[in-house]
Design a protein around this motif. Structure first.
Motif, mmCIF file in Angstrom:
data_model
loop_
_atom_site.group_PDB
_atom_site.id
_atom_site.type_symbol
_atom_site.label_atom_id
_atom_site.label_comp_id
_atom_site.label_asym_id
_atom_site.label_seq_id
_atom_site.Cartn_x
_atom_site.Cartn_y
_atom_site.Cartn_z
ATOM 1 N N THR A 119 -6.728 0.278 -11.034
ATOM 2 C CA THR A 119 -5.731 -0.321 -10.145
ATOM 3 C C THR A 119 -6.440 -1.208 -9.109
ATOM 4 O O THR A 119 -7.651 -1.096 -8.899
ATOM 5 N N VAL A 120 -5.649 -2.061 -8.470
ATOM 6 C CA VAL A 120 -6.220 -3.046 -7.549
ATOM 7 C C VAL A 120 -5.487 -2.972 -6.205
ATOM 8 O O VAL A 120 -4.250 -2.940 -6.176
ATOM 9 N N TYR A 121 -6.246 -2.932 -5.122
ATOM 10 C CA TYR A 121 -5.641 -3.033 -3.786
ATOM 11 C C TYR A 121 -5.162 -4.468 -3.588
ATOM 12 O O TYR A 121 -5.940 -5.411 -3.780
ATOM 13 N N SER A 122 -3.912 -4.648 -3.160
ATOM 14 C CA SER A 122 -3.442 -5.988 -2.797
ATOM 15 C C SER A 122 -4.112 -6.385 -1.480
ATOM 16 O O SER A 122 -4.665 -5.523 -0.772
ATOM 17 N N ILE A 123 -4.009 -7.655 -1.133
ATOM 18 C CA ILE A 123 -4.602 -8.090 0.137
ATOM 19 C C ILE A 123 -3.938 -7.350 1.298
ATOM 20 O O ILE A 123 -4.617 -6.914 2.235
ATOM 21 N N ASP A 124 -2.627 -7.175 1.219
ATOM 22 C CA ASP A 124 -1.926 -6.461 2.308
ATOM 23 C C ASP A 124 -2.404 -5.017 2.426
ATOM 24 O O ASP A 124 -2.643 -4.513 3.527
ATOM 25 N N GLU A 125 -2.527 -4.365 1.265
ATOM 26 C CA GLU A 125 -2.996 -2.969 1.297
ATOM 27 C C GLU A 125 -4.397 -2.882 1.906
ATOM 28 O O GLU A 125 -4.696 -1.988 2.692
ATOM 29 N N LEU A 126 -5.228 -3.850 1.506
ATOM 30 C CA LEU A 126 -6.604 -3.862 2.025
ATOM 31 C C LEU A 126 -6.615 -4.038 3.530
ATOM 32 O O LEU A 126 -7.278 -3.283 4.253
ATOM 33 N N LYS A 127 -5.868 -5.056 3.979
ATOM 34 C CA LYS A 127 -5.885 -5.360 5.420
ATOM 35 C C LYS A 127 -5.316 -4.206 6.235
ATOM 36 O O LYS A 127 -5.836 -3.864 7.290
ATOM 37 N N THR A 128 -4.250 -3.605 5.717
ATOM 38 C CA THR A 128 -3.655 -2.467 6.436
ATOM 39 C C THR A 128 -4.683 -1.350 6.580
ATOM 40 O O THR A 128 -4.860 -0.760 7.653
ATOM 41 N N LEU A 129 -5.388 -1.085 5.475
ATOM 42 C CA LEU A 129 -6.371 -0.002 5.499
ATOM 43 C C LEU A 129 -7.538 -0.334 6.437
ATOM 44 O O LEU A 129 -7.961 0.503 7.245
ATOM 45 N N VAL A 130 -8.051 -1.553 6.310
ATOM 46 C CA VAL A 130 -9.212 -1.950 7.122
ATOM 47 C C VAL A 130 -8.834 -1.967 8.606
ATOM 48 O O VAL A 130 -9.576 -1.451 9.448
ATOM 49 N N ASP A 131 -7.658 -2.525 8.917
ATOM 50 C CA ASP A 131 -7.249 -2.587 10.329
ATOM 51 C C ASP A 131 -7.103 -1.171 10.898
ATOM 52 O O ASP A 131 -7.532 -0.893 12.013
ATOM 53 N N TYR A 132 -6.519 -0.297 10.083
ATOM 54 C CA TYR A 132 -6.362 1.085 10.550
ATOM 55 C C TYR A 132 -7.748 1.715 10.773
ATOM 56 O O TYR A 132 -8.007 2.329 11.819
#
Ligand SMILES: Cc1ncc(COP(=O)(O)O)c(C=O)c1O
Length: 347
Positions: free
Chosen positions: A149-162
């Motif tokens: 599976t692949v993290y979308s850009i939104d999923e990535l940014k949400t995770l990184v920002d958190y």
């Protein structure tokens, strides 16, 4: 004559891409300074900067375990823990190298699809500040995940920002990051530097190289001691030019992307070919170059007489089929036909 069938076991089973072989051959002349002080390495690093941005540090290593372990070592203090998915390569497939070499605990989290989300991390931070407890310091994710599976850009940014808001740094095991970029149809910078990740293990071996991975630091404060860590970690190549030229070739004319696109397309084709077989259920979204299926055990055993591949979860009868840049449509169709026959004999 022995009939050769391409394996659907792993993208590590492939040949070396001919362009990479050519690059190795072209560098195989004369003497150059060892340990990375050579023009081949300089040129390959320049190429990385063109792709990921100027503000990075890049170091070449021999393999993916070495990239993960030494990269993570640069990110952690001995009292810290590394949060990762339970399926993460560092947790499952690196023989405890991170724990032994870094001396930090891994903190694995169960996931359905290999992806971590802020809500998985939050409860783990309750121990913050308690002197008796391992202190979470880093979140390590895999892109594409071990489950394809692949993290979308939104999923990535949400995770990184958190993670950053919680004072955690973020490492990406990018053994298959090329497949993720190909799936998302974005450049490599969008899912790394622009998403705010701190350190990336950039994969080469699964995407056409003979050997070699790169550790890319977007957070340069973390790279300060990395050259010592790499040497202590036995990942400093004396004949560095032979890793560097492979990366230079991979990052030229979008070879990295073309290879990943081909591998992903073959996985999609394979999924399409087998999805109508009643005994087969596809268990994960096919987003990169892996197809995860469940099938009856004896059908899998019959299939294994013809093709080698790995069980993913034996208890559940779940198996992993991987494609790569050198998988062709004919290989997929032959394999799917063999799957069909193996299942028919089951019925
Ligand atoms: C997700 C992931 N990370 C890292 C690696 C790299 O491992 P190695 O040390 O075998 O190069 C692999 C290889 O299978 C992998 O699948």
């Amino acid at each position: 004559m022995i009939e050769y069938k391409k394996s659907f076991a792993s993208d590590n089973n492939t040949m070396v891409h001919p362009k990479i072989m050519e690059a190795l051959q072209s560098a195989n002349v004369g003497h150059v300074v060892a340990y990375g002080d050579d023009s081949y390495t300089e040129s390959a690093i320049k190429r990385f900067k063109e792709i990921f941005g100027e503000d990075i540090e890049v170091f070449f290593v021999f393999n993916g375990t070495g990239a993960n372990v030494t990269g993570l070592a640069a990110m952690t203090m001995p009292h810290q823990g590394i949060i990762c998915a339970e399926s993460a390569h560092i947790q499952v497939d690196e023989c405890g190298a991170a724990e032994r070499f870094i001396g930090c605990r891994l903190i694995p989290v169960e996931t359905a699809d290999g992806k971590l989300r802020p809500e998985d991390i939050e409860p783990l931070l309750a121990v913050r500040g308690g002197q008796h407890h391992t202190q979470p310091g880093v979140v390590s994710i895999t892109q594409s995940t071990e489950m394809g599976t692949v993290y979308s850009i939104d999923e990535l940014k949400t995770l990184v920002d958190y993670a950053h808001s919680m004072n955690l740094t973020v490492h990406v095991d990018g053994a298959r990051i090329a497949n993720a970029a190909a799936y998302l149809n974005v450049d490599l910078k969008s899912i790394t530097a622009d998403a705010g990740i701190d350190v990336l293990s950039f994969g080469g071996t699964k995407n056409g190289l003979m050997f070699g991975e790169a550790v890319v630091f977007f957070n340069r404060t973390l790279s300060e001691n990395y050259k010592y860590i790499r040497k202590q970690g036995m990942q400093l190549a004396s004949k560095m030019r032979y890793i560097a030229v492979q990366f230079e070739a991979l990052l030229t004319d979008d070879l990295w992307l073309r290879n990943a696109q081909k591998a992903n397309a073959m996985a999609r084709l394979l999924a399409k070919e087998v999805e109508g077989i009643p005994e087969i259920a596809i268990t994960q979204p096919v987003q990169s170059n892996g197809v995860f299926v469940s099938m009856p055990k004896d059908a899998a055993e019959r299939l294994l007489e013809n093709y080698f591949f790995y069980p993913w979860n034996e208890e559940k009868g779940e198996y992993r089929w991987m494609t790569s840049f050198d998988t062709d449509e004919e290989d997929v169709r032959q394999f799917a036909e063999t799957v069909r026959k193996a299942c028919l004999r089951q019925a």
